[in-house]
Design an enzyme around this catalytic site. Structure first.
Site, PDB file in Angstrom:
ATOM      1  N   ARG A   1       0.818  -1.241   0.000  1.00 39.25           N
ATOM      2  CA  ARG A   1       0.000   0.000   0.000  1.00 39.25           C
ATOM      3  C   ARG A   1       0.839   1.272   0.000  1.00 39.25           C
ATOM      4  NH1 ARG A   1      -3.218  -3.250   3.532  1.00 39.25           N
ATOM      5  NH2 ARG A   1      -4.975  -4.059   2.341  1.00 39.25           N
TER       6      ARG A   1
ATOM      7  N   HIS B   1       0.168  11.705 -27.583  1.00 36.94           N
ATOM      8  CA  HIS B   1      -0.100  10.341 -27.099  1.00 36.94           C
ATOM      9  C   HIS B   1      -0.722   9.489 -28.197  1.00 36.94           C
ATOM     10  CE1 HIS B   1       0.012  11.031 -22.428  1.00 36.94           C
ATOM     11  NE2 HIS B   1       1.184  11.172 -23.006  1.00 36.94           N
TER      12      HIS B   1
ATOM     13  N   HIS C   1       8.662  10.009 -26.668  1.00 38.83           N
ATOM     14  CA  HIS C   1       7.563  10.819 -26.118  1.00 38.83           C
ATOM     15  C   HIS C   1       7.690  12.300 -26.511  1.00 38.83           C
ATOM     16  CE1 HIS C   1       4.513  12.228 -23.385  1.00 38.83           C
ATOM     17  NE2 HIS C   1       5.390  13.023 -22.780  1.00 38.83           N
TER      18      HIS C   1
ATOM     19  N   LYS D   1       3.211  11.795 -10.794  1.00 38.17           N
ATOM     20  CA  LYS D   1       2.436  10.938 -11.687  1.00 38.17           C
ATOM     21  C   LYS D   1       3.246   9.673 -11.924  1.00 38.17           C
ATOM     22  CE  LYS D   1      -0.446  14.028 -14.443  1.00 38.17           C
ATOM     23  NZ  LYS D   1      -0.676  14.563 -15.804  1.00 38.17           N
TER      24      LYS D   1
ATOM     25  N   ASN E   1      -0.352  19.352 -20.257  1.00 39.43           N
ATOM     26  CA  ASN E   1      -0.607  18.368 -21.309  1.00 39.43           C
ATOM     27  C   ASN E   1      -0.618  18.994 -22.708  1.00 39.43           C
ATOM     28  OD1 ASN E   1      -0.858  16.347 -19.382  1.00 39.43           O
ATOM     29  ND2 ASN E   1      -3.048  16.700 -19.120  1.00 39.43           N
TER      30      ASN E   1
ATOM     31  N   GLU F   1      -4.574  17.207 -10.866  1.00 41.42           N
ATOM     32  CA  GLU F   1      -5.013  17.624 -12.204  1.00 41.42           C
ATOM     33  C   GLU F   1      -6.521  17.849 -12.311  1.00 41.42           C
ATOM     34  OE1 GLU F   1      -2.585  16.012 -15.473  1.00 41.42           O
ATOM     35  OE2 GLU F   1      -4.461  15.856 -16.585  1.00 41.42           O
TER      36      GLU F   1
ATOM     37  N   LYS G   1       6.926  23.668 -12.818  1.00 42.93           N
ATOM     38  CA  LYS G   1       6.167  22.447 -12.528  1.00 42.93           C
ATOM     39  C   LYS G   1       5.800  22.379 -11.047  1.00 42.93           C
ATOM     40  CE  LYS G   1       5.059  17.927 -13.520  1.00 42.93           C
ATOM     41  NZ  LYS G   1       5.318  16.770 -14.343  1.00 42.93           N
TER      42      LYS G   1
ATOM     43  N   HIS H   1       0.088  16.997 -25.846  1.00 48.36           N
ATOM     44  CA  HIS H   1       0.024  15.582 -25.481  1.00 48.36           C
ATOM     45  C   HIS H   1      -1.210  14.863 -26.023  1.00 48.36           C
ATOM     46  CE1 HIS H   1       3.289  16.775 -22.887  1.00 48.36           C
ATOM     47  NE2 HIS H   1       3.415  15.581 -22.370  1.00 48.36           N
TER      48      HIS H   1
ATOM     49  N   GLU I   1       9.813  19.026 -24.087  1.00 46.36           N
ATOM     50  CA  GLU I   1       9.067  19.382 -22.860  1.00 46.36           C
ATOM     51  C   GLU I   1       9.545  20.743 -22.332  1.00 46.36           C
ATOM     52  OE1 GLU I   1       6.478  17.841 -21.534  1.00 46.36           O
ATOM     53  OE2 GLU I   1       6.560  15.752 -22.192  1.00 46.36           O
TER      54      GLU I   1
ATOM     55  N   ARG J   1      -3.218  22.001 -13.744  1.00 49.41           N
ATOM     56  CA  ARG J   1      -2.163  21.036 -14.107  1.00 49.41           C
ATOM     57  C   ARG J   1      -2.365  20.487 -15.512  1.00 49.41           C
ATOM     58  NH1 ARG J   1       0.742  16.287 -10.475  1.00 49.41           N
ATOM     59  NH2 ARG J   1       2.125  15.587 -12.156  1.00 49.41           N
TER      60      ARG J   1
HETATM   61  N1  GLY Z   1       3.637  15.501 -17.393  1.00 46.13           N
HETATM   62  C1  GLY Z   1       2.511  16.252 -17.031  1.00 46.13           C
HETATM   63  C2  GLY Z   1       2.227  16.254 -15.579  1.00 46.13           C
HETATM   64  O1  GLY Z   1       3.038  15.803 -14.782  1.00 46.13           O
HETATM   65  O2  GLY Z   1       1.198  16.707 -15.186  1.00 46.13           O
END
Ligand code: GLY
Length: 366
Positions: A124, A255, A268, A146, A248, A240, A230, A251, A188, A244
């Protein structure tokens, strides 16, 4: 060891430091020891990074009394899988890791996401430290918690928000990074300029040569600025629910391109580069920004030797289907981050699939 910059991700009890400097790997044990209770550590790394740096990290941890298990996974996105996570969990169980043990991610984004995911579910949740060694991981994926593995039906579909106890960014590791992976991270970096910081975008334009040559000061500057941006965003919106999502940018299409190419084509950052250009073009078509935004974004990406056009070998239907499987679809509608100007973007939640298909169709035709 020199710590050049230190930042905090402010999340109350789960706050942590990001340290940026040189010679940090040799001293990582000293930095990690006060942050974890136990003295059992798994260093998760990959077949590229492990041979270069795992012995150094292991030695430093052992000097602080840690018993270290190094787990080396095959390099590449295909390792970010449920099966690979299960194999690591088996190693932790076989070595009797317990609640006070810790997992240390030593590598790029794949290693960080996978190791973090394992740490988040083992008993956990056990302590986790990020030692990112690629530019992409240093400026983005190692910060913010993330963690995930991919599923055949979508990228990062199985995961959690699970913050590390520390992010250690050793700039020395960038010297061994392949050029393509350096450029991959720069996508990025450009993203941060477009979404939040026009002044930073201008800095990037003015320092392309130093950045491409991996000048230490320039590298420290760009990594620290991206981590600062960030950290601010994550502190405001860890899970998010709002701002946040702006991270993206590029993305949604990115993606889709990655998944449609089965992670064998674009890296990526390369896919995100194409996604950023197309999102800027779409925003201009919708009257949200000047066409100049796309021109400037594409020109900077090209200077960093990144792709700005979708790979014509990909099938449009597969890219569209892949995009519709992404987390950036809500109630069947595509969510896009679209620029209003350099340094300012807006979250648009009901972008027409047909319009995006038409935009991509043109890419594939030319
Ligand atoms: N890579 C985008 C984020 O961490 O929200």
């Amino acid at each position: 060891m020199t710590v050049l910059k230190e930042l905090e991700v402010a999340l109350e009890a789960r706050s942590y430091q990001i340290e940026i400097g040189t010679g940090l790997l040799e001293q990582c044990g000293e930095k990690i020891a006060p942050l974890v209770k136990g003295r059992q550590a798994a260093v998760v790394t990959d077949s590229n990074v492990g041979p270069l740096y795992s012995a150094m990290v292991q030695k430093s941890l052992e000097q602080q009394g840690f018993v270290v298990t190094v787990v080396t996974i095959p390099a590449g996105e295909s390792s970010k899988s449920w099966q690979q996570a299960e194999q690591i969990l088996t190693v932790l169980l076989e070595h009797r890791f317990h609640r006070d043990s810790c997992v240390i991610a030593l590598g790029g984004g794949v290693v960080g996401d996978l190791a973090g995911f394992v740490a988040s579910v083992y008993q956990r949740g056990i302590a986790f430290v990020q030692i990112p060694t690629s530019l992409l991981a240093q400026v983005d994926s190692s910060v913010g918690g993330k963690v995930a593995v991919n599923h055949a039906l979508g990228k990062n579909m199985i995961g959690a928000f699970y913050q590390p106890r520390l992010v250690l960014i050793d700039l020395d590791t960038l010297q061994t990074l392949e050029q393509r992976h350096w450029q991959n991270g720069l996508a990025e970096v450009v993203k941060y300029g477009v979404i939040y910081d026009a002044e930073f975008f201008r800095y990037l334009q003015q320092h392309t040569a130093a950045i491409l040559q991996r000048d230490l000061q320039a590298a420290a500057e760009i990594i620290a600025n991206c981590c600062r941006l960030k950290a601010e965003v994550v502190a405001l919106d860890e899970r998010e629910g709002g701002v946040r999502a702006k991270l993206n940018y590029g993305h949604t299409i990115g993606h889709g391109l990655e998944l449609a190419g089965h992670y064998q084509g674009y890296l990526h950052g390369e896919a995100v580069a194409v996604g950023m250009v197309l999102a800027a073009r779409y925003a201009a078509q919708k009257g949200m920004c000047d066409a100049e935004v796309e021109t400037e974004v594409a020109a900077l990406l090209r200077q960093f030797m990144l792709p700005t056009k979708a790979d014509a070998a990909l099938a449009l239907t597969e890219v569209m289907d892949s995009m519709m499987l992404d987390k950036k679809v809500q109630d069947g509608k595509l969510v896009f981050i679209l620029p209003e100007a350099l340094g300012r973007v807006k979250i648009i939640k009901d972008v027409s699939q047909e319009e995006i298909a038409a935009l991509l169709q043109k890419e594939f035709e030319v």
